[in-house]
Design a protein around this motif. Sequence first.
Motif, mmCIF file in Angstrom:
data_model
loop_
_atom_site.group_PDB
_atom_site.id
_atom_site.type_symbol
_atom_site.label_atom_id
_atom_site.label_comp_id
_atom_site.label_asym_id
_atom_site.label_seq_id
_atom_site.Cartn_x
_atom_site.Cartn_y
_atom_site.Cartn_z
ATOM 1 N N ASN A 118 -8.590 8.788 13.322
ATOM 2 C CA ASN A 118 -7.714 8.918 12.170
ATOM 3 C C ASN A 118 -8.067 10.185 11.394
ATOM 4 O O ASN A 118 -9.123 10.785 11.607
ATOM 5 N N ASP A 176 0.817 -1.204 0.000
ATOM 6 C CA ASP A 176 0.000 0.000 0.000
ATOM 7 C C ASP A 176 0.857 1.263 0.000
ATOM 8 O O ASP A 176 2.035 1.227 0.360
ATOM 9 N N ASN A 234 -4.172 9.106 8.082
ATOM 10 C CA ASN A 234 -3.069 9.678 8.844
ATOM 11 C C ASN A 234 -1.914 10.102 7.954
ATOM 12 O O ASN A 234 -0.736 9.921 8.295
ATOM 13 N N THR A 240 -3.435 -5.463 8.920
ATOM 14 C CA THR A 240 -2.139 -5.055 9.451
ATOM 15 C C THR A 240 -1.634 -5.994 10.535
ATOM 16 O O THR A 240 -0.445 -6.250 10.633
ATOM 17 N N ARG A 255 -8.647 3.947 5.855
ATOM 18 C CA ARG A 255 -8.450 4.347 4.457
ATOM 19 C C ARG A 255 -9.706 5.066 4.004
ATOM 20 O O ARG A 255 -10.763 4.960 4.627
ATOM 21 N N ARG A 291 0.848 -5.215 5.126
ATOM 22 C CA ARG A 291 -0.320 -5.785 5.812
ATOM 23 C C ARG A 291 -0.319 -7.278 5.493
ATOM 24 O O ARG A 291 -0.754 -7.686 4.416
ATOM 25 N N VAL A 348 -4.436 -7.386 3.410
ATOM 26 C CA VAL A 348 -5.027 -6.089 3.732
ATOM 27 C C VAL A 348 -5.239 -5.888 5.233
ATOM 28 O O VAL A 348 -5.825 -4.894 5.629
ATOM 29 N N PHE A 351 -4.656 6.441 2.217
ATOM 30 C CA PHE A 351 -4.545 5.834 3.545
ATOM 31 C C PHE A 351 -4.542 6.904 4.626
ATOM 32 O O PHE A 351 -3.985 7.990 4.462
ATOM 33 N N VAL A 362 -4.023 1.636 13.336
ATOM 34 C CA VAL A 362 -4.523 3.000 13.495
ATOM 35 C C VAL A 362 -5.796 2.942 14.329
ATOM 36 O O VAL A 362 -6.327 1.856 14.596
ATOM 37 N N ASP A 384 1.014 3.714 1.917
ATOM 38 C CA ASP A 384 1.621 4.171 3.169
ATOM 39 C C ASP A 384 2.824 3.313 3.556
ATOM 40 O O ASP A 384 3.398 3.492 4.631
ATOM 41 N N GLN A 410 -5.986 -6.372 14.591
ATOM 42 C CA GLN A 410 -7.002 -5.853 13.685
ATOM 43 C C GLN A 410 -7.871 -7.001 13.154
ATOM 44 O O GLN A 410 -9.099 -6.909 13.113
#
Lengths: 475, 546
Positions: free
Chosen positions: B449, A219, B526, A234, B505, A225, A232, B524, A342, A221, A238
């Motif tokens: 986020n 991805d 942050n 992480t 996201r 993951r 997808v 995505f 996150v 960022d 999660q």
Amino acid sequence: MLCGKIKRCLLPAAGLAVLAAPAGAAEKPWAERSGAVGIVNEMPSGRLSKPELDKLVAAGEKLFTAKFTTVEGAGRPMATQAIIPTKRKAASSKMFNRLPGMDAAACSACHNEPTIGGAGDFVTNVFLSEGFNNADFDTTDPQFSNERGTNHLFGAGLIELLAREMSADLARQRKKALAAAANGNDPVRVRLASKGVGFGYLTAQPDGLVDLSEIEGLDADLVIRPFSQKGVMTSLRQFTVNAANHHHGMQAVERFSARWTGEEDFDEDGHSDEIGAADVSALVAWQATLPAPTIEQPKDAGWAAAARIGEENFTNFGCSNCHIKELPLKSLGFEDPGPFDVSGTLNATQVQQTATYDLALLQWAKDLRRNEQGDIMVPLFGDLKRHKMTDRQIETLGNELLSQRFVDRNIFMTSELWGIASTAPYGHRNDFTTLDAIIRAHGGDARKSRDAYVGSDDDGRSAIIAYLRTLTIKP
Amino acid sequence: MKQLLSLLLGSAVSTSAMANDTAAFPFDIPSMHEESKSAGISHQYDGPWEFFVGGGAASFDCNGDRRPDLFLAGGTSVSKLYVNRSAVGGVLKFERKKVNVKTRDIEKVLGAYPLNIDNDAHMDLVILRLGENVILKGQGDCTFRKANRDFSFEGGRAWTTAFAATWEKDAVYPSMAFGNYVDRTAPGSPWGTCQANRLARPRLDEQPDYREPQALEPGHCALSMLFTDWNNSGEPALRVTNDRQYYRGGQEQLWWVTPGRIARQYTASQGWKRLQIWGMGIAETDLDNDGRPEYALSSMGDTKLQQLDEEADEDRPVYKDVAWSKGLTAHRPYAGGDGKPSTGWHTQFADFNNDAKTDLFIAKGNVEAMPDFAANDPDNLLLGNGKKAFSEAGAEAGIDKPTRGRGAIVEDFNADGMLDLLVINRKENVSLFRNLGSKTRWGHRPMGNWLALELQNGKINRNAVGAKIAIKTGNLTQTRTIQVGGGHASGQAGFVHVGLGVAERASIRIKWPDGEWSHQYRVFANNFVVVRKNSREPLYWYPPGK
């Protein structure tokens, strides 16, 4: 006392009461509860000792095998399976529903082959309905839902640790490129790679902008993951929070509580705060400490000989380009909550102190090979990277219409092959009964290797199968 | 009298009820830490009667590092420029830099708005003054040059208190509206002597040329104005909020601004309802995501929230007030014990706690010493409470200071994804609040986020003024519009902040100023994301040190 704290480790012998009495313990023994919910009432923190870790893991196993009931919050009449808390338009008429869920009473109902924490047969497939958050489906038509086989979780702690180290590597490379671009006042294009796995290129501009149009298999960022067939998810944390809601209607405080949804009982089933953060930690600890699958040496001499040839073919055919046999890992300290989640999944910034589950305390981890640098060599047979799996001729694995969490329909994370001998059937839909069939279904980025396999003679192909069938999970 | 008593009692009860709601507010409340002095900002807005109003600030990047710098109006004090030196996620730090223009051009300043007028690489600054308004052309490295003559802009001699700008269809340069207050030279001043506002439209395509602006008459003593696409037609109209303190027969206004035609005021026959308030500030948002924005109008007493009525249609701007049902009236101080009505100034919608619910900030403060209004009148932080309404959280957040707020900037000064707050105070140092996140027993933790979005529109209207952004997470779609104007004498340019709650996201689509919709960008959480028009993929931006 230097004691990683599940707080009650400070207690003497009864410190075995590290685990709180489960909710409902005062009830009659035949009360219709799993008895596992609320089993851990203090968040673990600090580096856990072996006994502490064992206790947390035991609690995690109890939660993983628990058959959750409506008495303790199972079901989600007014919430959908969506990862982002989403209300249904109308209350679900069914408690269980094979397609939008809930679809299992227990985690172990699906993750059970060859043992608890393992994979599942076709019958345990689950359905995603990306973009259709409110709908209950009566069809398995892939234009509405993607079907996924149940993955095994053995070695999952190592997988997450590898992913974290790789994500940190890639972030460092990005930062270094940005600094170089700023210092030189000129764009800097760098190859992204970690642990020998390349992820394409990024170009850093002197003003801090980053062009990510050339990255591959991850991805934007730059967070790896590693979980799910699409790569997808992480973290185990999660994944656990998602699955608890989707499959069981057990809603984790760290995502569904009033802090995020404004409601104590988001799914309107009469139960608030259904799974606490400490229970999730126990589930994470249990999954993270599941032993790595192994390579079993066949007792049959013919099989052993064929497997040796197969191992060579595995490399010669190019299979190991993506199914990399081992990746080096620097640390066995599993921090929970982790660094890359996150908000919506508890992460390291959301707690006063994280816990560390030291996998080095576990015998199976001690037994892993180390390289010259002292790195732990994780025999995952994967690269933690996504690849395109179809082309114009070979398109079997592109049998869906919906992307999943930004990942196109024909792109999948390289399946880690460790344990594959114990987890038939195969493929993201669990619809290949033989290894030969799933190998032949490889297209796209894997086409060359697949063609080498198909173009080999019977003995060459058979040797590959012989080799793969040594990659087992020991019950 | 009975009716009045009933209303007052009703208000008291409701105020109490609102306080109870706040106590049960389930979402994160941001901890706002005041650190103006340690940040190095020493500045207050001051001056006699003419400076009872105004007191604005402009936030924009003046040195090309993408971090928000500050220009602060000073009234009779000299205005000041502060360059942002805050470390990512760290304490706020600003360094004063002398403005390299004649002092007289930055004195008697009431407010300022950043606007890239000439489409070059540097942001310009429109300065609202008592007397000649000034355009400072940005020249990089936080240097400026007065450009009134270059742009054929006649700054006038009025008492200018409001500003808004937009790019009209196919225009190369922006149209600029200037809102004026009392004409002090008119007979009978100040009562009933509101000066006409002005609409300066570019005459040429080759260079900015603002000769012969249109007088927007009648003027009703504007204190804030905003170009807004109220009917989702793609053609912004000019909404003006006016101060009833000085007008006679005036009201709130909406001007129909069609390219190539004289701007016309919407009338009662077109459905515009007379509304008379002490209008001080305008903020726009689209609470129900229906493409028809709502407007918060600050005033003395209760704040208004204007929403299109069922009777409205595309050319009938019929508005109703829904502030009471949304808990947004903020009509008296929530803290400090002063029960008299409030005086509201800068208003701004934003997401302070990153929970994907819109919040509203209102700067508050007595005009000077008006005895019928609260002397201790803390600023409001009204947090979206998930029930399509708002709850006051100013005290819990720590912004309940006994200052006299005027203009404000809501911006992420230290690039940590959480919105900070600057408030210009009359006769006191500015308040500069750093958002620490939500408080716990062990410290502060991040909230939800977020995303920060920068749009690049190309050679014309580089910052995409007028663009609308749709941000989709799960079933929720939030919208943001890039605007120049509104608030109270304060404007900002830079990243657009969006709270995402628990979404990791988001899919974003942009309706560019020319009306063209972008494809869907997948981004995505942050992160700071930069989208160039017609680009296939967005760029990501990393502040130095991150």
